[in-house]
Each structure stands twice: as structure tokens, then as C-alpha cells.
Motif scaffolding. Structure first.
Motif, mmCIF file in Angstrom:
data_model
loop_
_atom_site.group_PDB
_atom_site.id
_atom_site.type_symbol
_atom_site.label_atom_id
_atom_site.label_comp_id
_atom_site.label_asym_id
_atom_site.label_seq_id
_atom_site.Cartn_x
_atom_site.Cartn_y
_atom_site.Cartn_z
ATOM 1 N N SER A 77 0.828 -1.210 0.000
ATOM 2 C CA SER A 77 0.000 0.000 0.000
ATOM 3 C C SER A 77 0.859 1.254 0.000
ATOM 4 O O SER A 77 0.574 2.225 -0.709
ATOM 5 N N ARG A 78 1.898 1.243 0.801
ATOM 6 C CA ARG A 78 2.783 2.419 0.855
ATOM 7 C C ARG A 78 3.525 2.598 -0.468
ATOM 8 O O ARG A 78 3.722 3.732 -0.940
ATOM 9 N N GLU A 79 3.962 1.502 -1.068
ATOM 10 C CA GLU A 79 4.621 1.600 -2.372
ATOM 11 C C GLU A 79 3.645 2.117 -3.423
ATOM 12 O O GLU A 79 4.005 2.929 -4.280
ATOM 13 N N LEU A 80 2.409 1.656 -3.346
ATOM 14 C CA LEU A 80 1.384 2.119 -4.279
ATOM 15 C C LEU A 80 1.191 3.624 -4.171
ATOM 16 O O LEU A 80 1.058 4.327 -5.180
ATOM 17 N N LEU A 81 1.198 4.142 -2.937
ATOM 18 C CA LEU A 81 1.026 5.582 -2.752
ATOM 19 C C LEU A 81 2.241 6.368 -3.238
ATOM 20 O O LEU A 81 2.119 7.528 -3.623
ATOM 21 N N GLU A 82 3.406 5.728 -3.240
ATOM 22 C CA GLU A 82 4.598 6.402 -3.766
ATOM 23 C C GLU A 82 4.505 6.576 -5.282
ATOM 24 O O GLU A 82 4.882 7.621 -5.823
ATOM 25 N N VAL A 83 4.023 5.546 -5.977
ATOM 26 C CA VAL A 83 3.993 5.603 -7.441
ATOM 27 C C VAL A 83 2.694 6.201 -7.974
ATOM 28 O O VAL A 83 2.650 6.682 -9.106
ATOM 29 N N ALA A 84 1.635 6.172 -7.172
ATOM 30 C CA ALA A 84 0.341 6.725 -7.598
ATOM 31 C C ALA A 84 -0.327 7.383 -6.392
ATOM 32 O O ALA A 84 -1.307 6.866 -5.849
ATOM 33 N N PRO A 85 0.191 8.550 -5.958
ATOM 34 C CA PRO A 85 -0.265 9.158 -4.699
ATOM 35 C C PRO A 85 -1.732 9.570 -4.676
ATOM 36 O O PRO A 85 -2.312 9.709 -3.602
ATOM 37 N N MET A 86 -2.342 9.767 -5.854
ATOM 38 C CA MET A 86 -3.740 10.174 -5.874
ATOM 39 C C MET A 86 -4.693 8.993 -6.048
ATOM 40 O O MET A 86 -5.907 9.191 -6.110
ATOM 41 N N ARG A 87 -4.165 7.804 -6.102
ATOM 42 C CA ARG A 87 -5.008 6.628 -6.295
ATOM 43 C C ARG A 87 -5.639 6.267 -4.947
ATOM 44 O O ARG A 87 -4.961 5.809 -4.027
ATOM 45 N N GLU A 88 -6.933 6.427 -4.850
ATOM 46 C CA GLU A 88 -7.596 6.277 -3.553
ATOM 47 C C GLU A 88 -7.564 4.844 -3.038
ATOM 48 O O GLU A 88 -7.615 4.624 -1.828
ATOM 49 N N THR A 89 -7.469 3.881 -3.947
ATOM 50 C CA THR A 89 -7.397 2.491 -3.463
ATOM 51 C C THR A 89 -6.154 2.265 -2.614
ATOM 52 O O THR A 89 -6.179 1.457 -1.690
ATOM 53 N N GLY A 90 -5.078 2.971 -2.917
ATOM 54 C CA GLY A 90 -3.871 2.833 -2.111
ATOM 55 C C GLY A 90 -4.100 3.299 -0.681
ATOM 56 O O GLY A 90 -3.676 2.649 0.279
ATOM 57 N N HIS A 91 -4.785 4.412 -0.531
ATOM 58 C CA HIS A 91 -5.109 4.921 0.802
ATOM 59 C C HIS A 91 -6.052 3.961 1.537
ATOM 60 O O HIS A 91 -5.894 3.716 2.741
ATOM 61 N N LEU A 92 -7.011 3.416 0.802
ATOM 62 C CA LEU A 92 -7.960 2.484 1.413
ATOM 63 C C LEU A 92 -7.251 1.225 1.879
ATOM 64 O O LEU A 92 -7.486 0.742 3.002
ATOM 65 N N MET A 93 -6.368 0.682 1.041
ATOM 66 C CA MET A 93 -5.618 -0.521 1.415
ATOM 67 C C MET A 93 -4.722 -0.254 2.621
ATOM 68 O O MET A 93 -4.596 -1.093 3.518
ATOM 69 N N LEU A 94 -4.100 0.918 2.638
ATOM 70 C CA LEU A 94 -3.222 1.246 3.762
ATOM 71 C C LEU A 94 -4.031 1.378 5.046
ATOM 72 O O LEU A 94 -3.617 0.880 6.107
#
Length: 244
Positions: A182-199
Motif C-alpha cells: 500500500s505504501r509503495e502504491l502511494l509512492e507511485v500513484a499518490p492520488m489513487r484512492e485504493t492505495g489509501h484504502l488498502m493502507l
């Protein structure tokens, strides 16, 4: 053992088990990579000139291309490079190409998630990540390479989502993997809300509810300041569930 071709990161071609093929120049590597990614379709000479030189093709591009094709035939074998006016590469059916592996593994991972096969999704998503996170032909700056890089970047993002989802469902020792992805996802796609939800979900599952709430609050403020919108309904619902 199947032939192996690695186009992302270090350029590696093993047409025979354990034997690395040495290419004479950067241009022959580019030509080989383009033919591999274009297969099974033959490619016209004009398309090959564009792929090799883009808008900077020399006046003698046709002759230069003929030389490169000849060198490539010498390097990998004339039985693999077929055609004259249209050129194609004929690789064995079981050849493993890292770019193709990334796409196939992502498809498997997302299909496994749809059917609740979490262990299968976990393994396939990890495979897709591993292949997609390296840069395709890092020494090359051409339009078609950039296009493939964007496609692989999308594979990486979706594979991280799939991996985090699988880790969350498997739970236990896989929960740290969900947080890392999830943290890596937010690094490469910071506006992708699924990353925030997964985190948020991975932190909450590990007992770090306050940190999960803080993730939501940071996103809420950022979206409000930058775009004037609120987080998605899924994120709002997850936030409310953490408050109970």
C-alpha cells in the motif's frame, strides 16, 4: 529449459539454457526488443526505421536497417529472424519474456481475486510486480518504448493493489506485506484512492487504528485543498467504521 528474454532492467537473452547471447550494439538490442514485443506480427521496414530512429532517422536509414538486420541474424540465428520486406521473429512457443510475464501474471492475479483464490492471487501479483517495477530498456528514449513503459507502470500499480488485497485476505503474517504494498502504491500513484484504502485497512488489521485514521485525514485535507472534493464513499465508509 525454455528460452528467457529480459527486456526490463538488465538486458538478458538466453536462447539456450544458461547461455547468454551477446549483442554487438545498442541498436541491435532495440531492434530485437521491438521484434519480440511485436510478435507474432511481421513488421514493415518503415515501421522498423521509425522504431529505431524515430524522428531522427538518417537519410541512409534503409541501408543502415539492412546492416542491423544482418547483424541480428548473425547474433541470434537466421532461423529466428524471418522476412525481407516485412520482418518477424520466430521464438519457440515456451519462450519466457519478462514483459509478457508481467501482463499475464496481472491477469491471473485479478482473475484469482474475482474468484476468491487469495493464495493464487498473492503469488501472481508478486510475479507481476517483480517484472513490472524494472525500467524497460533503460538506455533507450523512443516513443514506442515510452508507451510500453506507461503500460508496465499501470501493471505495477494494479499488481500492488492485487497483492495488498490478497495479503489482507490471507491475514496473519501477510499483513505487513499489505502495508508495504500500500505504501509503495502511494509512492507511485499518490492520488489513487485504493492505495489509501488498502493502507487504512492494513494498519487497522494490525491494530494501528489511530494511524489508519490519520491516513484518511491527510488524504481528506489534500483532496480538499488541491481538488475541492471529498474522499470516495468507500474511503468515507472505512473511516466511519474505524470510529465505531
Amino acid at each position: 529449459m525454455a528460452a528467457r528474454i529480459q527486456l526490463c532492467g538488465s538486458f538478458v537473452v538466453e536462447l539456450s539454457p544458461g547461455v547468454t547471447t551477446e549483442f554487438p550494439s545498442r541498436q541491435t538490442r532495440v531492434l530485437f526488443a521491438y521484434l519480440v514485443l511485436s510478435r507474432p506480427h511481421p513488421v514493415t521496414r518503415d515501421a522498423l526505421v521509425d522504431a529505431l530512429w524515430g524522428d531522427t532517422s538518417p537519410a541512409s536509414a534503409g541501408a543502415a536497417l539492412s546492416v542491423l538486420i544482418s547483424k541480428l541474424r548473425t547474433t541470434v540465428g537466421s532461423d529466428l529472424i524471418r522476412g525481407r520486406t516485412e520482418v518477424a521473429i520466430a521464438l519457440p512457443d515456451d519462450t519466457r519474456v519478462d514483459v509478457e510475464t508481467a501482463f499475464a501474471a496481472l491477469h491471473t492475479a485479478e482473475s484469482a481475486i474475482a474468484t476468491g483464490e487469495w493464495q493464487r492471487a498473492w503469488f501472481s501479483a508478486l510475479t507481476a510486480q517483480f517484472n513490472a517495477r524494472r525500467t524497460l530498456l533503460p538506455e533507450v528514449e523512443l516513443a514506442w518504448v515510452d508507451s510500453w513503459r506507461r503500460r508496465l507502470a499501470d501493471v505495477r500499480v494494479r499488481a500492488l493493489e492485487a497483492y495488498a488485497s490478497a495479503c489482507l485476505q490471507l491475514g496473519g503474517p501477510e499483513l505487513p506485506g499489505a502495508e508495504r504494498a500500500s505504501r509503495e502504491l502511494l509512492e507511485v500513484a499518490p492520488m489513487r484512492e485504493t492505495g489509501h484504502l488498502m493502507l487504512m485497512r492494513s494498519l487497522a488489521a494490525a491494530g494501528n487504528t489511530a494511524e489508519a485514521l490519520a491516513v484518511y485525514e491527510r488524504l481528506r485535507r489534500h483532496l480538499r485543498e488541491e481538488l475541492g472534493v471529498n474522499p470516495s464513499r468507500d474511503l468515507q465508509d472505512a473511516y466511519q467504521a474505524l470510529l465505531i
